[in-house]
Design an enzyme around this catalytic site. Structure first.
Site, PDB file in Angstrom:
ATOM      1  N   GLU A   1      10.191   9.706   4.788  1.00  0.00           N
ATOM      2  CA  GLU A   1       8.775   9.774   5.099  1.00  0.00           C
ATOM      3  C   GLU A   1       8.232  11.191   5.985  1.00  0.00           C
ATOM      4  O   GLU A   1       8.841  11.089   7.189  1.00  0.00           O
ATOM      5  CB  GLU A   1       8.002   8.567   5.418  1.00  0.00           C
ATOM      6  CG  GLU A   1       6.618   8.794   5.793  1.00  0.00           C
ATOM      7  CD  GLU A   1       5.579   9.184   4.734  1.00  0.00           C
ATOM      8  OE1 GLU A   1       4.911  10.082   5.189  1.00  0.00           O
ATOM      9  OE2 GLU A   1       6.051   8.924   3.610  1.00  0.00           O
ATOM     10  N   GLN A   2       7.517  11.939   5.517  1.00  0.00           N
ATOM     11  CA  GLN A   2       7.159  13.091   6.340  1.00  0.00           C
ATOM     12  C   GLN A   2       6.286  12.816   7.509  1.00  0.00           C
ATOM     13  O   GLN A   2       6.383  13.225   8.573  1.00  0.00           O
ATOM     14  CB  GLN A   2       6.664  14.211   5.417  1.00  0.00           C
ATOM     15  CG  GLN A   2       5.287  13.739   4.936  1.00  0.00           C
ATOM     16  CD  GLN A   2       4.586  15.014   4.271  1.00  0.00           C
ATOM     17  OE1 GLN A   2       4.921  16.003   4.369  1.00  0.00           O
ATOM     18  NE2 GLN A   2       3.517  14.585   3.532  1.00  0.00           N
TER      19      GLN A   2
ATOM     20  N   ARG B   1      -5.334  -0.668   2.191  1.00  0.00           N
ATOM     21  CA  ARG B   1      -4.307   0.162   2.101  1.00  0.00           C
ATOM     22  C   ARG B   1      -3.270  -0.299   3.169  1.00  0.00           C
ATOM     23  O   ARG B   1      -2.110  -0.545   2.932  1.00  0.00           O
ATOM     24  CB  ARG B   1      -4.524   1.259   1.750  1.00  0.00           C
ATOM     25  CG  ARG B   1      -5.150   1.724   0.293  1.00  0.00           C
ATOM     26  CD  ARG B   1      -5.382   3.354   0.308  1.00  0.00           C
ATOM     27  NE  ARG B   1      -5.942   3.243  -1.120  1.00  0.00           N
ATOM     28  CZ  ARG B   1      -5.106   3.925  -2.440  1.00  0.00           C
ATOM     29  NH1 ARG B   1      -3.910   4.089  -1.859  1.00  0.00           N
ATOM     30  NH2 ARG B   1      -5.861   4.149  -3.403  1.00  0.00           N
TER      31      ARG B   1
ATOM     32  N   TYR C   1     -16.355  -3.618  -3.498  1.00  0.00           N
ATOM     33  CA  TYR C   1     -15.840  -4.860  -3.433  1.00  0.00           C
ATOM     34  C   TYR C   1     -15.223  -5.231  -2.003  1.00  0.00           C
ATOM     35  O   TYR C   1     -15.520  -4.522  -1.134  1.00  0.00           O
ATOM     36  CB  TYR C   1     -14.266  -4.988  -4.219  1.00  0.00           C
ATOM     37  CG  TYR C   1     -13.225  -3.680  -3.967  1.00  0.00           C
ATOM     38  CD1 TYR C   1     -12.448  -3.797  -3.074  1.00  0.00           C
ATOM     39  CD2 TYR C   1     -13.450  -2.592  -4.653  1.00  0.00           C
ATOM     40  CE1 TYR C   1     -11.525  -2.658  -3.015  1.00  0.00           C
ATOM     41  CE2 TYR C   1     -12.426  -1.457  -4.777  1.00  0.00           C
ATOM     42  CZ  TYR C   1     -11.542  -1.598  -3.534  1.00  0.00           C
ATOM     43  OH  TYR C   1     -10.569  -0.343  -3.461  1.00  0.00           O
TER      44      TYR C   1
END
Length: 397
Positions: free
Chosen positions: A35-36, A109, A217
């Site tokens: 992962e960068q 997220r 939502y």
């Protein structure tokens, strides 16, 4: 059958990359995730995980944690953006699990990323390597490697799960350029307590209007309201997930809309704004021992809420085929064959939705309303092909 001792190098530690890592581990592979960013941090707010995605998380043993961290909407509905009148409503909640075999979940997220990263760390300590930007890949007959600033990280295959700006896709034959769709999206999240009686319904709600639409939502057990609003625009093309607009700009774009929408705009601290681009999937999803998944392979507009879910489906199908195929090339070919038509249908349906949502203002007697009134299960049946598709149960033939 491919060896269970093989190692996959995954470029990208987002939702697709971490899900791929867990799926590969589930089928016996070793994994290294590159992962960068210096830390796994997901910019953004809400994400919708429909039952077809939750089927994968059920297979991975993560469904309960995702449900506990998220929110279960009671319905998927469409409303007129000005009046708030319901055009149609499809039951979710327990009805989603009964009809499609898994719940429909709204989750932040960042919360989903934490659940996935914790699961990777539990099963594969040291598998995630942050601060490592992948700039390309190399390969020979038996190995493949990710190229980074500090050298190469070698395994048996390289998986490009590094998003719309994928360095793995750039190197693949048949690169396709992006073009601006003419749509600009706002996104914002607001604590429900700030909205003073104007919180969104406890549903996945699309609010339609002429030249614009919004989706609202709830997240985190109903404590946080999320909104994405899309407007037509011809003179703003910055493709950045973290670019910001102003409250005044957003209020202008949604002037005259229902108070649920305008109160969300007024109460939000930050108003992110980004241009939506369209990219055709590349003609090749794999090159030798390198393969693509998720947005790196088939980015799509957000009008079906399936971008992340398609990456989740990709991950399980790819991992299963790698475990059950005679060799990597056979697995990659089967993966592209099994996924291409389904992803294309989602992409095309999302494009159709963009046009549909923006021409429905004041649609008191819209055909969707009439159809749902005449046959209450009409809209649910239209979603069976999508939500009822369980990649964990589909034959590998």
């Amino acid at each position: 059958m491919t060896s269970m001792a093989q190692t996959a190098i995954i470029a990208g530690g987002g939702i697709g990359g971490l899900t791929a890592a867990l799926c590969l581990h589930h089928f016996g592979w070793r994994v290294q995730v590159l992962e960068q960013a210096d830390a796994l941090e997901e910019v953004g707010a809400g994400i919708q995980i429909s039952p077809n995605g939750m089927q994968v998380f059920q297979a991975l043993g993560l469904a309960e944690k995702i449900v506990a961290a998220g929110f279960l909407p009671q319905a998927a509905e469409m409303r007129d953006g000005g009046t708030g009148n319901v055009i149609f409503s499809t039951p979710l909640g327990h009805a989603a699990t009964h009809r499609w075999g898994a719940p429909y979940v709204h989750i932040h997220r960042a919360d989903l990323l934490t659940i996935l990263a914790d699961a990777v760390a539990k099963h594969m300590p040291e598998a995630i390597q942050t601060g490592t930007a992948v700039t390309g890949y190399g390969q020979d007959k038996n190995h493949a490697w990710a190229i980074t600033a500090n050298g190469k990280v070698e395994g048996n295959i390289v998986i490009g799960a590094d998003g719309i700006h994928s360095s793995i896709r750039v190197q693949m034959p048949g690169r396709r350029d992006a073009h601006f769709t003419g749509h600009v999206a706002w996104r914002m999240a607001v604590p429900v307590e700030r909205l003073k009686g104007h919180a969104p319904p406890p549903n996945a709600t699309v609010w339609t209007g002429k030249g614009a639409h919004a989706v609202t939502y709830l997240l985190r057990g109903g404590q946080l309201a999320n909104m994405v609003g899309v407007v037509e625009c011809s003179d703003w093309t910055e493709e950045s997930w973290s670019a910001k607009g102003t409250r005044e700009q957003a209020l202008t774009d949604f002037a005259g809309w229902h108070p649920v929408i305008t109160h969300m705009v007024e109460a939000a601290d930050t108003h992110y704004r980004w241009a939506i681009f369209d990219r055709r999937p590349p003609p090749k999803w794999h090159d030798g021992r390198a393969v693509l998944l998720g947005d790196a392979c088939h980015p799509m507009s957000p009008f079906m809420a399936q971008g992340a879910v398609m990456a989740v489906e990709d991950s399980y199908v790819l991992a299963r085929l790698l475990a059950n195929s005679a060799d990597t090339e056979t697995a990659f070919k089967a993966y592209a064959r099994q996924r291409r038509d389904r992803v294309a249908r989602v992409i095309n349906t999302a494009r159709d939705n963009a046009r549909l949502f923006h021409r429905m203002g004041g649609a008191r007697q819209h055909p969707l309303r009439l159809a749902s009134q005449a046959a209450p299960e009409f809209t649910a049946r239209q979603l069976d092909w999508l939500y009822g598709h369980d990649v964990t149960a589909v034959s590998t033939a």
